[in-house]
Design an enzyme around this catalytic site. Structure first.
Site, mmCIF file in Angstrom:
data_model
loop_
_atom_site.group_PDB
_atom_site.id
_atom_site.type_symbol
_atom_site.label_atom_id
_atom_site.label_comp_id
_atom_site.label_asym_id
_atom_site.label_seq_id
_atom_site.Cartn_x
_atom_site.Cartn_y
_atom_site.Cartn_z
ATOM 1 N N CYS A 2 39.399 59.366 24.996
ATOM 2 C CA CYS A 2 37.986 59.201 25.326
ATOM 3 C C CYS A 2 37.134 59.025 24.066
ATOM 4 O O CYS A 2 37.452 59.549 23.010
ATOM 5 C CB CYS A 2 37.487 60.423 26.075
ATOM 6 S SG CYS A 2 38.484 60.816 27.514
ATOM 7 N N ARG A 27 40.228 53.118 20.855
ATOM 8 C CA ARG A 27 40.834 54.422 21.113
ATOM 9 C C ARG A 27 41.668 54.423 22.395
ATOM 10 O O ARG A 27 42.488 55.318 22.592
ATOM 11 C CB ARG A 27 39.734 55.497 21.224
ATOM 12 C CG ARG A 27 39.004 55.751 19.926
ATOM 13 C CD ARG A 27 37.768 56.601 20.134
ATOM 14 N NE ARG A 27 38.062 57.960 20.511
ATOM 15 C CZ ARG A 27 38.064 58.997 19.673
ATOM 16 N NH1 ARG A 27 37.802 58.809 18.398
ATOM 17 N NH2 ARG A 27 38.316 60.209 20.098
ATOM 18 N N TRP A 75 39.555 58.047 29.130
ATOM 19 C CA TRP A 75 41.005 57.839 29.275
ATOM 20 C C TRP A 75 41.461 58.906 30.251
ATOM 21 O O TRP A 75 41.411 60.101 29.947
ATOM 22 C CB TRP A 75 41.670 57.996 27.911
ATOM 23 C CG TRP A 75 43.118 57.607 27.865
ATOM 24 C CD1 TRP A 75 43.620 56.355 27.722
ATOM 25 C CD2 TRP A 75 44.248 58.491 27.941
ATOM 26 N NE1 TRP A 75 44.994 56.403 27.693
ATOM 27 C CE2 TRP A 75 45.413 57.695 27.830
ATOM 28 C CE3 TRP A 75 44.398 59.872 28.087
ATOM 29 C CZ2 TRP A 75 46.691 58.221 27.860
ATOM 30 C CZ3 TRP A 75 45.674 60.400 28.119
ATOM 31 C CH2 TRP A 75 46.812 59.579 28.009
ATOM 32 N N ASN A 99 34.855 64.985 25.964
ATOM 33 C CA ASN A 99 36.217 64.692 25.499
ATOM 34 C C ASN A 99 36.993 65.999 25.497
ATOM 35 O O ASN A 99 36.455 67.034 25.095
ATOM 36 C CB ASN A 99 36.219 64.135 24.072
ATOM 37 C CG ASN A 99 35.813 62.683 24.023
ATOM 38 O OD1 ASN A 99 35.436 62.108 25.042
ATOM 39 N ND2 ASN A 99 35.880 62.095 22.845
ATOM 40 N N GLY A 100 38.255 65.939 25.909
ATOM 41 C CA GLY A 100 39.077 67.148 25.903
ATOM 42 C C GLY A 100 39.506 67.507 27.312
ATOM 43 O O GLY A 100 39.394 66.692 28.239
ATOM 44 N N GLU A 479 60.913 52.876 13.926
ATOM 45 C CA GLU A 479 59.532 52.397 13.929
ATOM 46 C C GLU A 479 59.460 50.979 14.507
ATOM 47 O O GLU A 479 58.564 50.656 15.285
ATOM 48 C CB GLU A 479 58.963 52.457 12.509
ATOM 49 C CG GLU A 479 57.618 51.787 12.306
ATOM 50 C CD GLU A 479 56.504 52.331 13.173
ATOM 51 O OE1 GLU A 479 56.700 53.342 13.869
ATOM 52 O OE2 GLU A 479 55.422 51.711 13.187
ATOM 53 N N LYS A 483 57.244 49.954 17.808
ATOM 54 C CA LYS A 483 56.217 48.909 17.743
ATOM 55 C C LYS A 483 56.413 47.907 18.873
ATOM 56 O O LYS A 483 55.474 47.536 19.560
ATOM 57 C CB LYS A 483 56.332 48.230 16.388
ATOM 58 C CG LYS A 483 55.098 47.872 15.674
ATOM 59 C CD LYS A 483 54.291 48.928 15.001
ATOM 60 C CE LYS A 483 53.987 50.153 15.805
ATOM 61 N NZ LYS A 483 53.467 51.266 15.088
ATOM 62 N N GLU A 486 55.534 49.485 22.399
ATOM 63 C CA GLU A 486 54.165 49.842 22.750
ATOM 64 C C GLU A 486 53.266 48.636 22.960
ATOM 65 O O GLU A 486 52.318 48.712 23.726
ATOM 66 C CB GLU A 486 53.555 50.848 21.768
ATOM 67 C CG GLU A 486 53.334 50.366 20.373
ATOM 68 C CD GLU A 486 52.721 51.454 19.470
ATOM 69 O OE1 GLU A 486 52.063 52.364 19.979
ATOM 70 O OE2 GLU A 486 52.919 51.365 18.257
ATOM 71 N N HIS A 502 79.615 54.143 20.660
ATOM 72 C CA HIS A 502 79.835 55.397 21.386
ATOM 73 C C HIS A 502 79.095 55.412 22.723
ATOM 74 O O HIS A 502 78.875 56.466 23.296
ATOM 75 C CB HIS A 502 79.429 56.592 20.514
ATOM 76 C CG HIS A 502 80.250 56.699 19.268
ATOM 77 N ND1 HIS A 502 81.555 57.130 19.287
ATOM 78 C CD2 HIS A 502 79.982 56.374 17.986
ATOM 79 C CE1 HIS A 502 82.047 57.096 18.054
ATOM 80 N NE2 HIS A 502 81.104 56.623 17.254
ATOM 81 N N LYS A 601 44.526 55.443 20.843
ATOM 82 C CA LYS A 601 44.746 55.439 19.397
ATOM 83 C C LYS A 601 44.962 56.848 18.867
ATOM 84 O O LYS A 601 45.839 57.100 18.062
ATOM 85 C CB LYS A 601 43.540 54.785 18.702
ATOM 86 C CG LYS A 601 43.637 54.739 17.185
ATOM 87 C CD LYS A 601 44.757 53.819 16.758
ATOM 88 C CE LYS A 601 44.937 53.780 15.252
ATOM 89 N NZ LYS A 601 46.267 53.236 14.903
HETATM 90 C C1 AGP Z 1 51.735 54.218 16.687
HETATM 91 O O1 AGP Z 1 51.797 52.854 16.790
HETATM 92 C C2 AGP Z 1 51.259 54.937 17.844
HETATM 93 N N1 AGP Z 1 50.031 54.447 18.289
HETATM 94 C C3 AGP Z 1 51.428 56.440 17.835
HETATM 95 O O2 AGP Z 1 52.790 56.680 17.869
HETATM 96 C C4 AGP Z 1 50.793 57.267 16.702
HETATM 97 O O3 AGP Z 1 51.456 57.008 15.496
HETATM 98 C C5 AGP Z 1 50.886 58.761 17.061
HETATM 99 O O4 AGP Z 1 50.146 58.974 18.222
HETATM 100 C C6 AGP Z 1 50.408 59.665 15.957
HETATM 101 O O5 AGP Z 1 49.075 59.458 15.654
HETATM 102 P P1 AGP Z 1 48.437 60.054 14.350
HETATM 103 O O6 AGP Z 1 49.120 59.405 13.192
HETATM 104 O O7 AGP Z 1 46.989 59.695 14.426
HETATM 105 O O8 AGP Z 1 48.683 61.524 14.366
#
Ligand code: AGP
Length: 606
Positions: A2, A27, A75, A99-100, A479, A483, A486, A502, A601
């Site tokens: 949010c 976000r 969100w 938010n929260g 990683e 990527k 997501e 395996h 985000k």
């Molecule tokens: C990365 O592409 C993601 N959006 C996600 O995994 C992110 O790295 C994770 O939520 C951690 O966020 P932060 O680095 O702000 O703690």
């Protein structure tokens, strides 16, 4: 997650709110709304929608003259995506955004008999109902009474309809920043990006302090009514850093920003080719009696930590444990006072990482945050902070933040190796001289962009993809797979190349994309054998390696040759290729890579 924006002052509020919400879109959200004092009188109007900010714009009045209002992007957590569940929520004289998560909203509902007033399924509306129930015309008194009753995390911005032109706010855990800009007025937001057009100065709203904003200024007081000082911070980036500047998406812009981001992060920390952290206020004594390291982080930040582990452990023999932050609390942490705990986070607000950090602090006074956002909660809560200098990262998919986190791991590894006597100065100098070449390496790798784009054409109809590698290439592959998942929604997994046989190799069939990373000379021939195994089963193999040319078709379909670098630095060019593959796969599938479905985000709920 949010987003919050609030404004009261001399300008028209609606444009500030809508533009602020547009800046907060990164976000991640599913509905949006604003509340404002109509004609600056004692009446609050609300416009909201289950949709995007442009949908909200369509339901707003064109000639809205209000000078005070609040706005929110939601969100969904409690209750589905609907206009009724969107914020702001109004009960009686109280309109608020939040938010929260209010964890005890069920109990509050029954204890204060609030159910009959509710129109939505949200915990937030319960908070609005409670504030309204306790309101007798004095907003500060109401906030003082209500706040201690909430269990959970919250950042509230509240309008009381009989107090036109005034915004009240209070928070616990969930972040909120504010500023007073002379000539404009007072702003409040979940992060600075929302009002960066108006001010580069801001302050972090302290927890459990009541903020009162009018067009003339901002007052802060604690829950006992004692006035509090406001401490301003400033950022060294401006509005252009938060704009696309001609790029189609933030993500591709941020991929291209990596060379500069790494320069900013490493240059001042290498002096005479040795690690230098004095300007960060990080003493060598932090490292001198370290017995082991625990890295806590989530998602991409955790994968950066994995690279750190491989490096520190393999190169310098320092034991490193990387733990998913959301699990750390439920394990029995094996941490002593000599354990260095490193919390890695771009936003510095990820609640899982923050909770893990709080737990770690019960066991050690050696906590170090590797964080990008200045003044963020994780930065403030750690004993020491090592800021990465990626600049604002807007795209949900982390790219430049990962590279600077990894670069930070290299610097920390060098420092640890030296201070703990695990390596010589000469070796560290050579190591860091190599690190200094990384921005150029990335620049060269970016010239492969059109090839990366072209090869994704064969991938866009895939349901599954695999990333394989050994050692640093394996950690990097994790990683790469995240990527791709997501932002393209292609199911992708990373496997240690030797582990495939395996079990997982059963999933490899004709045309399944396998991105194989083979940059580590010590295991090169073994990885090539593993690649042949998947190629023989019909995989579409994209090989990333330092070889100049691979003409043997039994190894790969596509070969991307990265610059010839020391093994330990190959992560940097390799990840750039993985980022480009994910980006172009996303575009090829018609997805907006900046705003992938369901993702936020900064993940500020558990
Ligand atoms: C990365 O592409 C993601 N959006 C996600 O995994 C992110 O790295 C994770 O939520 C951690 O966020 P932060 O680095 O702000 O703690």
């Amino acid at each position: 997650m949010c987003g919050i924006i609030g404004f009261t002052g001399k300008r028209r509020a609606q444009e500030i709110l809508l533009n602020g919400l547009a800046r907060l879109e990164y976000r991640g959200y599913d509905s949006a709304g604003i509340a404002y004092f109509r004609d600056d009188q004692a009446h609050v109007s609300i416009r909201k929608t289950a949709g995007k900010v442009h949908d909200l714009r369509a339901v707003c009045d064109k000639d809205n003259e209000s000078h005070c209002g609040i706005g929110h992007t939601r969100w969904a957590t409690h209750g589905g995506v609907s206009t009724a569940n969107a914020h702001p929520h109004r009960i009686g004289k109280v309109s608020l955004i939040h938010n929260g998560i209010i964890e005890n909203y069920h109990e509050l509902c029954s204890k204060y008999d609030l159910t009959s007033t509710l129109m939505s399924e949200t915990d937030t509306e319960v908070a609005a109902a409670l504030f309204n129930k306790l309101y007798d015309g004095d907003p500060i008194a109401c906030i003082k009474k209500a706040t201690p009753l909430f269990v959970g995390s919250f950042a509230f911005c509240i309008l009381f309809s009989d107090h036109p032109g005034e915004i009240f706010a209070i928070r616990n855990v969930s972040p909120m920043v504010a500023t007073y800009a002379e000539g404009d007025g007072a702003f409040i937001a979940s992060d600075l990006t929302a009002f960066i057009d108006y001010s580069k100065n801001y302050f972090i709203v302290p927890e459990y302090q009541i903020l009162h904003m009018t067009k003339d200024g901002i007052d802060l007081q604690d829950l006992n009514g004692k006035p509090q000082e406001i401490t301003y911070l400033s950022v060294d980036w401006d509005v252009t850093a938060a704009e696309k500047e001609g790029y189609a998406h933030y993500m591709i812009k941020e991929i291209h920003e990596q060379p500069q981001a790494i320069h900013r992060t490493i240059d001042a920390r290498i002096k005479d080719s040795l690690p230098y952290f004095e300007d960060d206020g990080i003493p060598d004594s932090l490292f001198s009696d370290v017995s082991d390291i625990t890295i806590i982080a989530c998602g991409t930040a955790m994968y950066a930590g994995m690279v750190g582990k491989t490096l520190m452990q393999n190169k310098f023999g320092i034991g490193v444990n990387v733990v998913v932050a959301s699990e750390f609390r439920y394990e029995r942490p094996v941490i002593s006072e000599h354990t260095l705990v490193i919390a890695v986070s771009q936003s510095g607000e990820t609640i899982d990482t923050l909770e893990a950090l709080w737990l770690a602090k019960k066991h050690t006074e050696k906590t170090l945050a590797v964080v990008n956002v200045k003044g963020s909660t994780i930065a403030r809560e750690s004993h020491y902070v090592f800021y990465t200098h990626a600049g604002p990262e807007i795209a949900v998919a982390s790219t430049k933040a990962y590279s600077v986190q990894v670069a930070s791991m290299y610097l920390l590894a060098a420092k640890l190796g030296l201070v703990l006597g695990k390596t010589s100065e000469d070796a560290v100098k050579e190591f860091l001289d190599g690190l200094r070449c990384v921005p150029d390496l990335i620049e060269k790798t970016l010239s492969l962009e059109s090839r990366a784009s072209a090869l994704t054409k064969r991938m866009i109809n895939a349901e599954h993809a695999f990333y394989i590698g050994r050692g640093l290439d394996y950690t990097l592959s994790m990683e790469g797979a995240l990527k791709l998942k997501e932002i393209s929604y292609i199911h992708a997994e990373a496997y240690a190349a030797g582990e495939l046989k395996h079990g997982t190799i059963a999933l490899v069939s004709e045309g399944v994309p396998v991105i194989a990373v083979a940059t580590q000379s010590g295991v090169y021939s073994k990885v090539i054998s593993n690649i042949r195994e998947v190629k023989a089963r019909g995989a579409y193999v994209i090989l990333i390696s330092k070889d100049r040319k691979i003409s043997d078709k039994s190894i790969c379909d596509i070969h991307l040759s990265i610059p010839d670098v020391r093994d330990e630095l190959a992560v940097f060019p390799s990840v750039v290729i993985c980022q480009l593959i994910a980006y172009y796969a996303s575009i090829g599938r018609g997805i907006n890579p900046d705003q992938p479905r369901n993702l936020a985000k900064s993940v500020t709920v558990e």
